[in-house]
Design an enzyme around this catalytic site. Structure first.
Site, short mmCIF file in Angstrom:
data_model
loop_
_atom_site.label_atom_id
_atom_site.label_comp_id
_atom_site.label_asym_id
_atom_site.label_seq_id
_atom_site.Cartn_x
_atom_site.Cartn_y
_atom_site.Cartn_z
N SER A 140 11.90 55.92 -41.53
CA SER A 140 12.48 56.96 -40.67
C SER A 140 13.40 56.31 -39.66
O SER A 140 13.19 55.14 -39.28
CB SER A 140 11.38 57.70 -39.91
OG SER A 140 11.95 58.61 -38.98
N TYR A 153 3.18 57.39 -34.36
CA TYR A 153 3.98 57.68 -35.56
C TYR A 153 5.22 56.78 -35.61
O TYR A 153 5.50 56.15 -36.64
CB TYR A 153 4.41 59.15 -35.56
CG TYR A 153 5.39 59.45 -36.66
CD1 TYR A 153 4.97 59.56 -37.98
CD2 TYR A 153 6.76 59.60 -36.41
CE1 TYR A 153 5.88 59.82 -39.01
CE2 TYR A 153 7.67 59.85 -37.43
CZ TYR A 153 7.22 59.96 -38.73
OH TYR A 153 8.11 60.19 -39.74
N1 LIG Z 1 10.38 65.79 -41.57
C1 LIG Z 1 10.98 64.85 -40.86
O1 LIG Z 1 11.63 65.15 -39.86
C2 LIG Z 1 10.89 63.41 -41.28
C3 LIG Z 1 11.80 62.51 -40.72
C4 LIG Z 1 11.73 61.17 -41.11
C5 LIG Z 1 10.77 60.75 -42.00
N2 LIG Z 1 9.89 61.66 -42.52
C6 LIG Z 1 8.88 61.17 -43.46
O2 LIG Z 1 9.02 61.85 -44.68
C7 LIG Z 1 7.78 61.79 -45.38
C8 LIG Z 1 7.47 63.17 -45.93
O3 LIG Z 1 7.27 64.05 -44.83
P1 LIG Z 1 7.80 65.56 -44.83
O4 LIG Z 1 8.73 65.70 -43.70
O5 LIG Z 1 8.24 65.94 -46.17
O6 LIG Z 1 6.47 66.34 -44.39
P2 LIG Z 1 5.46 67.31 -45.14
O7 LIG Z 1 6.18 68.51 -45.67
O8 LIG Z 1 4.35 67.51 -44.18
O9 LIG Z 1 4.97 66.46 -46.41
C9 LIG Z 1 4.06 65.41 -46.28
C10 LIG Z 1 3.47 65.10 -47.64
O10 LIG Z 1 2.58 63.97 -47.52
C11 LIG Z 1 1.30 64.35 -48.01
N3 LIG Z 1 0.24 63.65 -47.28
C12 LIG Z 1 0.07 63.54 -45.95
N4 LIG Z 1 -1.05 62.84 -45.69
C13 LIG Z 1 -1.60 62.51 -46.88
C14 LIG Z 1 -2.77 61.82 -47.28
N5 LIG Z 1 -3.60 61.29 -46.36
N6 LIG Z 1 -3.03 61.68 -48.59
C15 LIG Z 1 -2.20 62.22 -49.52
N7 LIG Z 1 -1.08 62.89 -49.20
C16 LIG Z 1 -0.79 63.05 -47.90
C17 LIG Z 1 1.23 65.85 -47.80
O11 LIG Z 1 0.28 66.40 -48.66
P3 LIG Z 1 -1.07 67.16 -48.13
O12 LIG Z 1 -0.62 68.41 -47.51
O13 LIG Z 1 -1.85 67.38 -49.38
O14 LIG Z 1 -1.72 66.24 -47.15
C18 LIG Z 1 2.65 66.26 -48.18
O15 LIG Z 1 2.76 66.30 -49.58
C19 LIG Z 1 6.75 61.26 -44.40
O16 LIG Z 1 6.51 59.89 -44.66
C20 LIG Z 1 7.44 61.43 -43.06
O17 LIG Z 1 6.98 60.49 -42.12
C21 LIG Z 1 9.93 62.97 -42.18
#
Ligand SMILES: NC(=O)c1ccc[n+]([C@@H]2O[C@H](COP(=O)([O-])OP(=O)(O)OC[C@H]3O[C@@H](n4cnc5c(N)ncnc54)[C@H](OP(=O)(O)O)[C@@H]3O)[C@@H](O)[C@H]2O)c1
Length: 263
Positions: A140, A153
């Site tokens: 990120s 985080y």
């Molecule tokens: N959204 C942003 O602004 C942003 C910015 C920069 C980086 N990111 C990164 O992008 C990645 C994806 O996030 P997202 O934004 O797409 O959020 P999201 O929609 O909340 O998706 C997160 C995913 O990770 C899974 N997950 C979380 N904890 C887990 C665990 N303990 N075991 C297995 N699966 C788990 C969730 O599944 P479950 O619901 O089944 O737990 C879901 O499929 C993350 O690494 C996040 O840090 C996000």
């Protein structure tokens, strides 16, 4: 269990929603079969949609914050060569550090760092033995700045960004490429799960996860080292490399402090 095909295989974590789901779609549309994982039953619905794109898909419901959960995902690969590993599962956690529940703090670290590194090591060793593979790590731009009111985080993402660059260089000449996808704020369930809907960043307009995933997937396929999605995020990450940490920490407060969003 998906039948064995001759297509390349991609493993995508956190593929039930958000960026990970879109990454899995990119893989399916580009001719990969899939092993997808998340912690909740929604992963099976996601898998069903991905099958409609023509991929053979195994869905694994496993808590990737635990070594057992990662072992279960690894077992679901069933010894097949993994052509691409997209280590994307992660979670955030808002509010001040002293007000956070330590179990939640630990879950962020165990998911984003411990489980991710354990999986990378297991599948990475297999890739090294075969002399080929592509790794995409979702870091990120948060890893470039102290995360006032998201302190833990941002720390985990600083580790992942740094780790990704280092691993890439350890693996040069092995046939394995390592790419770090560094999104900025993206429209997913992330901010709701992190209890940050009352913050400025939680409420502002954010990037489309499909665009972010496409950028990351293309960079992985080209074997690039890192990619920041979106010009605003490119600018912010460039500023973060030259601005004093205190300035960045204050800037982060302005977007992540509880109550900075509209009531
Ligand atoms: N959204 C942003 O602004 C942003 C910015 C920069 C980086 N990111 C990164 O992008 C990645 C994806 O996030 P997202 O934004 O797409 O959020 P999201 O929609 O909340 O998706 C997160 C995913 O990770 C899974 N997950 C979380 N904890 C887990 C665990 N303990 N075991 C297995 N699966 C788990 C969730 O599944 P479950 O619901 O089944 O737990 C879901 O499929 C993350 O690494 C996040 O840090 C996000």
């Amino acid at each position: 269990m998906a039948e064995q095909t001759t297509k390349p295989l991609a493993v995508v974590t956190g593929a039930s929603t958000g960026i990970g789901y879109e990454l899995a779609k990119e893989c399916a549309n580009s001719g990969f079969d899939l092993v997808v994982a998340a912690d909740e039953p929604a992963i099976h619905d996601a898998a069903q949609t991905l099958r409609q794109l023509g991929a053979a898909v195994d869905a694994v419901e496993a808590d990737l914050a635990t070594l057992d959960g990662v072992d279960r995902l690894y077992a679901a690969v069933r010894g097949r060569p993994v052509d691409a590993l997209l280590a994307n599962a992660g979670r955030g956690l808002g509010k001040g550090f002293l007000d956070q529940d330590f179990d939640d703090v630990r879950r962020v670290i165990d998911t984003n760092v411990t489980g991710t590194l354990y999986l990378l090591q297991k599948i990475g060793r297999d890739m090294r033995a075969r002399g080929q593979g592509r790794i995409l790590i979702t870091g990120s731009i948060a890893g470039f700045m102290p995360g006032t009111y998201q302190a833990v985080y941002n720390g985990t993402k600083a580790l992942l960004d740094s780790f990704s660059f280092a691993l890439r260089h350890e693996l040069k000449d092995t046939g394995i490429t390592v790419t770090c996808l560094m999104p900025g704020p993206t429209e997913t369930e992330f901010f709701e799960r992190a209890d940050m809907l009352d913050t400025k960043v939680g409420q502002q307009k954010k990037d489309d996860p499909a665009d972010v995933a496409k950028t990351g997937f293309n960079a992985m396929m080209k074997g690039e080292g890192d990619v920041v999605s979106g010009w605003k995020n490119k600018l912010q990450s460039a500023i973060a490399t030259v601005a004093p940490s205190g300035v960045m920490a204050e800037m982060h407060r302005g977007m992540a402090e509880p109550g900075t969003g509209k009531q």
